[in-house]
Design a protein around this motif. Structure first.
Motif, PDB file in Angstrom:
ATOM      1  N   PRO A   1       8.140   6.924  28.424  1.00  0.00           N
ATOM      2  CA  PRO A   1       8.392   5.544  28.309  1.00  0.00           C
ATOM      3  C   PRO A   1       8.920   4.768  29.197  1.00  0.00           C
ATOM      4  N   THR A   2       8.793   3.554  29.233  1.00  0.00           N
ATOM      5  CA  THR A   2       9.206   2.688  30.246  1.00  0.00           C
ATOM      6  C   THR A   2      10.697   2.368  29.949  1.00  0.00           C
ATOM      7  N   TYR A   3      11.031   2.512  28.525  1.00  0.00           N
ATOM      8  CA  TYR A   3      12.554   2.599  28.267  1.00  0.00           C
ATOM      9  C   TYR A   3      12.635   3.369  27.001  1.00  0.00           C
ATOM     10  N   THR A   4      13.661   3.889  26.644  1.00  0.00           N
ATOM     11  CA  THR A   4      13.833   4.795  25.428  1.00  0.00           C
ATOM     12  C   THR A   4      13.749   3.670  24.343  1.00  0.00           C
ATOM     13  N   GLY A   5      12.841   4.092  23.306  1.00  0.00           N
ATOM     14  CA  GLY A   5      12.612   3.328  22.067  1.00  0.00           C
ATOM     15  C   GLY A   5      11.501   2.457  22.359  1.00  0.00           C
ATOM     16  N   CYS A   6      10.556   2.404  23.469  1.00  0.00           N
ATOM     17  CA  CYS A   6       9.697   1.512  23.708  1.00  0.00           C
ATOM     18  C   CYS A   6       8.720   1.875  22.734  1.00  0.00           C
ATOM     19  N   PRO A   7       8.159   0.665  21.838  1.00  0.00           N
ATOM     20  CA  PRO A   7       7.416   0.598  20.595  1.00  0.00           C
ATOM     21  C   PRO A   7       5.819   0.803  21.256  1.00  0.00           C
ATOM     22  N   ALA A   8       5.617   0.680  22.450  1.00  0.00           N
ATOM     23  CA  ALA A   8       4.043   0.942  22.673  1.00  0.00           C
ATOM     24  C   ALA A   8       3.860   2.510  23.039  1.00  0.00           C
ATOM     25  N   ILE A   9       4.961   3.368  23.169  1.00  0.00           N
ATOM     26  CA  ILE A   9       4.573   4.716  23.490  1.00  0.00           C
ATOM     27  C   ILE A   9       3.701   5.328  22.430  1.00  0.00           C
ATOM     28  N   GLU A  10       3.726   4.940  20.936  1.00  0.00           N
ATOM     29  CA  GLU A  10       2.951   5.457  19.873  1.00  0.00           C
ATOM     30  C   GLU A  10       1.490   4.890  20.223  1.00  0.00           C
ATOM     31  N   ALA A  11       1.455   3.819  20.539  1.00  0.00           N
ATOM     32  CA  ALA A  11      -0.194   3.188  20.779  1.00  0.00           C
ATOM     33  C   ALA A  11      -0.555   3.908  21.885  1.00  0.00           C
TER      34      ALA A  11
ATOM     35  N   THR B   1      -0.036   7.013  22.882  1.00  0.00           N
ATOM     36  CA  THR B   1      -0.181   8.382  22.745  1.00  0.00           C
ATOM     37  C   THR B   1      -1.610   8.516  21.955  1.00  0.00           C
ATOM     38  N   ALA B   2      -1.754   7.388  20.856  1.00  0.00           N
ATOM     39  CA  ALA B   2      -2.963   7.508  20.033  1.00  0.00           C
ATOM     40  C   ALA B   2      -4.182   7.139  21.027  1.00  0.00           C
ATOM     41  N   ASP B   3      -4.151   6.438  21.810  1.00  0.00           N
ATOM     42  CA  ASP B   3      -5.266   5.891  22.742  1.00  0.00           C
ATOM     43  C   ASP B   3      -5.609   7.124  23.799  1.00  0.00           C
ATOM     44  N   ILE B   4      -4.699   7.932  24.232  1.00  0.00           N
ATOM     45  CA  ILE B   4      -4.829   9.111  25.148  1.00  0.00           C
ATOM     46  C   ILE B   4      -5.371  10.184  24.272  1.00  0.00           C
ATOM     47  N   GLU B   5      -4.902  10.374  22.979  1.00  0.00           N
ATOM     48  CA  GLU B   5      -5.420  11.429  22.050  1.00  0.00           C
ATOM     49  C   GLU B   5      -7.122  11.264  21.861  1.00  0.00           C
ATOM     50  N   ARG B   6      -7.363   9.823  21.586  1.00  0.00           N
ATOM     51  CA  ARG B   6      -8.654   9.408  21.138  1.00  0.00           C
ATOM     52  C   ARG B   6      -9.578   9.511  22.529  1.00  0.00           C
ATOM     53  N   VAL B   7      -9.301   9.245  23.668  1.00  0.00           N
ATOM     54  CA  VAL B   7     -10.057   9.365  24.896  1.00  0.00           C
ATOM     55  C   VAL B   7     -10.233  10.875  25.089  1.00  0.00           C
ATOM     56  N   LEU B   8      -9.412  11.720  24.616  1.00  0.00           N
ATOM     57  CA  LEU B   8      -9.380  12.932  25.370  1.00  0.00           C
ATOM     58  C   LEU B   8     -10.221  13.815  24.276  1.00  0.00           C
ATOM     59  N   HIS B   9     -10.255  13.401  23.148  1.00  0.00           N
ATOM     60  CA  HIS B   9     -10.955  13.919  21.915  1.00  0.00           C
ATOM     61  C   HIS B   9     -12.203  13.576  22.282  1.00  0.00           C
ATOM     62  N   GLU B  10     -12.573  12.434  22.484  1.00  0.00           N
ATOM     63  CA  GLU B  10     -14.035  11.753  22.999  1.00  0.00           C
ATOM     64  C   GLU B  10     -14.558  12.749  24.044  1.00  0.00           C
ATOM     65  N   HIS B  11     -13.863  13.328  24.709  1.00  0.00           N
ATOM     66  CA  HIS B  11     -14.131  14.087  25.929  1.00  0.00           C
ATOM     67  C   HIS B  11     -14.100  15.418  25.944  1.00  0.00           C
ATOM     68  N   GLY B  12     -14.108  16.029  24.591  1.00  0.00           N
ATOM     69  CA  GLY B  12     -14.153  17.478  24.135  1.00  0.00           C
ATOM     70  C   GLY B  12     -13.071  18.123  24.152  1.00  0.00           C
ATOM     71  N   MET B  13     -11.812  17.491  24.146  1.00  0.00           N
ATOM     72  CA  MET B  13     -10.608  18.475  23.855  1.00  0.00           C
ATOM     73  C   MET B  13     -10.303  18.358  22.545  1.00  0.00           C
ATOM     74  N   ALA B  14     -10.292  19.440  21.828  1.00  0.00           N
ATOM     75  CA  ALA B  14     -10.057  19.559  20.456  1.00  0.00           C
ATOM     76  C   ALA B  14      -8.645  19.490  19.949  1.00  0.00           C
ATOM     77  N   GLU B  15      -7.890  19.895  20.679  1.00  0.00           N
ATOM     78  CA  GLU B  15      -6.253  19.667  20.617  1.00  0.00           C
ATOM     79  C   GLU B  15      -5.520  19.087  21.794  1.00  0.00           C
ATOM     80  N   VAL B  16      -5.337  17.710  21.307  1.00  0.00           N
ATOM     81  CA  VAL B  16      -4.376  17.009  22.272  1.00  0.00           C
ATOM     82  C   VAL B  16      -3.026  16.972  21.805  1.00  0.00           C
ATOM     83  N   SER B  17      -1.929  17.324  22.747  1.00  0.00           N
ATOM     84  CA  SER B  17      -0.699  17.111  22.601  1.00  0.00           C
ATOM     85  C   SER B  17       0.084  16.093  23.648  1.00  0.00           C
ATOM     86  N   VAL B  18       0.311  15.120  23.139  1.00  0.00           N
ATOM     87  CA  VAL B  18       1.204  14.130  23.928  1.00  0.00           C
ATOM     88  C   VAL B  18       2.650  14.235  23.818  1.00  0.00           C
ATOM     89  N   VAL B  19       3.295  14.863  24.923  1.00  0.00           N
ATOM     90  CA  VAL B  19       4.758  14.842  24.729  1.00  0.00           C
ATOM     91  C   VAL B  19       5.591  13.928  25.737  1.00  0.00           C
TER      92      VAL B  19
END
Length: 166
Positions: free
Chosen positions: A53-63, A65-83
């Motif tokens: 995150p750009t700073y601790t507690g950045c509210p955009a990190i959840e969005a 994460t969700a966007d990365i998960e969506r894009v990688l799911h759309e490209h065949g990744m069944a299990e996406v973990s964003v740490v």
């Protein structure tokens, strides 16, 4: 960070994850912002993405994460973990040259790269993204997000955001 040991699949998944727009600054991708730290294939259909995150507690990190998960799911990744990776901390030096250019074109004064070995500037001169003047003034230390300040150009009188150096 791309390493010499990345597989072709990891490089492609990194490109896809990195192409996700930042939810607060959609003119920038996560790669250009410098928050995407790594992508590792853990097994068939399983991938782990490291995001700082750009700073601790950045509210955009959840969005992000969700966007990365969506894009990688759309490209065949069944299990996406964003740490979340907090060390090393993100810095405005992580913004790419293209990212800085896009910020300026969008009307946001980009942060200046730090010169770790050089002198520490006593005054911060911020160039107006509209007319290029350095005769600007601070209106508010915070703008639409905590990572930006609101400034005004004394020359052209236009207000603008400045992405603060961290």
């Amino acid at each position: 960070m791309v390493t010499g040991t990345d597989t072709a699949l990891e490089a492609e998944l990194r490109r896809l994850a990195g192409s996700v727009p930042d939810p607060e600054l959609p003119v920038l991708t996560l790669e250009e912002l410098g928050v995407l730290r790594g992508v590792q294939v853990l097994g068939p259909g399983r991938v782990e993405v490291e995001l700082t995150p750009t700073y601790t507690g950045c509210p955009a990190i959840e969005a992000m994460t969700a966007d990365i998960e969506r894009v990688l799911h759309e490209h065949g990744m069944a299990e996406v973990s964003v740490v979340k990776v907090l060390s090393p901390a993100w810095s405005t030096d992580d913004i790419s040259a293209d990212g800085r250019r896009k910020l300026a074109e969008f009307g946001i004064a980009p942060p200046r790269p730090s010169d770790v070995d050089g002198p520490v500037p006593l005054t911060l001169t911020v160039r107006c993204p509209q007319c290029g003047s350095t005769d600007t003034e601070l209106l508010s230390r915070f703008s639409s997000t905590a990572c930006k300040a609101l400034r005004r150009c004394v020359t052209c009188r236009e207000p603008f955001d400045h992405f603060k150096e961290l």
